[in-house]
Design a protein around this motif. Structure first.
Motif, PDB file in Angstrom:
ATOM      1  N   CYS A  62       0.808  -1.220   0.000  1.00  0.00           N
ATOM      2  CA  CYS A  62       0.000   0.000   0.000  1.00  0.00           C
ATOM      3  C   CYS A  62       0.841   1.270   0.000  1.00  0.00           C
ATOM      4  N   TRP A  63       2.128   1.139   0.228  1.00  0.00           N
ATOM      5  CA  TRP A  63       2.976   2.321   0.342  1.00  0.00           C
ATOM      6  C   TRP A  63       3.028   3.103  -0.966  1.00  0.00           C
ATOM      7  N   HIS A  64       2.997   4.411  -0.863  1.00  0.00           N
ATOM      8  CA  HIS A  64       3.233   5.345  -1.964  1.00  0.00           C
ATOM      9  C   HIS A  64       2.231   5.251  -3.113  1.00  0.00           C
ATOM     10  N   LYS A  65       0.995   4.836  -2.810  1.00  0.00           N
ATOM     11  CA  LYS A  65       0.005   4.798  -3.887  1.00  0.00           C
ATOM     12  C   LYS A  65      -1.412   4.880  -3.336  1.00  0.00           C
ATOM     13  N   THR A 111      -7.492   3.183  -4.159  1.00  0.00           N
ATOM     14  CA  THR A 111      -8.732   3.128  -4.924  1.00  0.00           C
ATOM     15  C   THR A 111      -8.763   1.917  -5.868  1.00  0.00           C
ATOM     16  N   PRO A 112      -7.687   1.613  -6.615  1.00  0.00           N
ATOM     17  CA  PRO A 112      -7.727   0.417  -7.478  1.00  0.00           C
ATOM     18  C   PRO A 112      -7.877  -0.885  -6.680  1.00  0.00           C
ATOM     19  N   LEU A 113      -7.249  -0.958  -5.527  1.00  0.00           N
ATOM     20  CA  LEU A 113      -7.381  -2.147  -4.683  1.00  0.00           C
ATOM     21  C   LEU A 113      -8.828  -2.329  -4.228  1.00  0.00           C
ATOM     22  N   GLU A 122     -10.985  -3.897  -6.810  1.00  0.00           N
ATOM     23  CA  GLU A 122     -10.806  -5.354  -6.812  1.00  0.00           C
ATOM     24  C   GLU A 122     -11.602  -6.006  -5.683  1.00  0.00           C
ATOM     25  N   VAL A 123     -11.579  -5.389  -4.508  1.00  0.00           N
ATOM     26  CA  VAL A 123     -12.308  -5.929  -3.362  1.00  0.00           C
ATOM     27  C   VAL A 123     -13.802  -5.975  -3.667  1.00  0.00           C
ATOM     28  N   ARG A 124     -14.339  -4.888  -4.220  1.00  0.00           N
ATOM     29  CA  ARG A 124     -15.773  -4.872  -4.551  1.00  0.00           C
ATOM     30  C   ARG A 124     -16.119  -5.978  -5.545  1.00  0.00           C
ATOM     31  N   ILE A 161     -10.001   3.277   1.784  1.00  0.00           N
ATOM     32  CA  ILE A 161     -10.494   1.920   2.045  1.00  0.00           C
ATOM     33  C   ILE A 161     -11.974   1.953   2.412  1.00  0.00           C
ATOM     34  N   VAL A 162     -12.317   2.777   3.386  1.00  0.00           N
ATOM     35  CA  VAL A 162     -13.709   2.819   3.834  1.00  0.00           C
ATOM     36  C   VAL A 162     -14.626   3.330   2.724  1.00  0.00           C
ATOM     37  N   ARG A 163     -14.261   4.415   2.078  1.00  0.00           N
ATOM     38  CA  ARG A 163     -15.090   4.945   0.992  1.00  0.00           C
ATOM     39  C   ARG A 163     -15.168   3.970  -0.178  1.00  0.00           C
ATOM     40  N   GLY A 164     -14.129   3.168  -0.349  1.00  0.00           N
ATOM     41  CA  GLY A 164     -14.118   2.165  -1.404  1.00  0.00           C
ATOM     42  C   GLY A 164     -15.074   1.023  -1.151  1.00  0.00           C
TER      43      GLY A 164
END
Length: 129
Positions: free
Chosen positions: A26-29, A32-34, A37-39, A80-83
């Protein structure tokens, strides 16, 4: 709110698989794309969000009994939460906030804000920022 991960009944109801993502991924990025994928991975299955405050770097949230260097930023926590918007969320919690270690109140503030954000992504809730 607060406490540890003993709030298990709704979590057990929501078990629909999991994936471990190391902090270094998760560092330096943006996350939102992750979260996209989770959704996709979770689909319409029930989801329980449990956010351990020590996932956030102690430079931002020192008020926890188990601080972990190299953690998330508050912005990443919000991503993360908003995603999670659009998931079938059946419950949520924020754990491991420790007031005796939270000398400036920043950890409690971050935890309260994360709970507010979780309420905003519950199914059927309409809230615009």
């Amino acid at each position: 709110m607060g406490g540890d991960h003993t709030i298990s009944y709704p979590i057990l109801q929501a078990i629909s698989g999991f994936r471990v993502v190391g902090a270094e991924e998760c560092w330096h990025k943006s996350l939102t794309p992750l979260m996209k994928e989770v959704r996709e991975q979770m689909g319409d299955g029930p989801v329980y969000i449990s956010f351990d405050i020590d996932a956030i770097d102690p430079g931002f949230c020192p008020g926890t009994g188990t601080p972990e260097m190299g953690g998330l930023t508050p912005i990443q926590a919000l991503e993360i939460v908003r995603g999670c918007r659009g998931l079938n969320i059946v419950g949520c919690d924020v754990v491991e906030v420790s007031p005796p270690y939270d000398f400036e109140g920043t950890t409690a503030l971050q935890g309260a804000h994360l709970l507010f954000e979780m309420l905003c992504v519950l199914p059927g809730v309409q809230y615009s920022r």
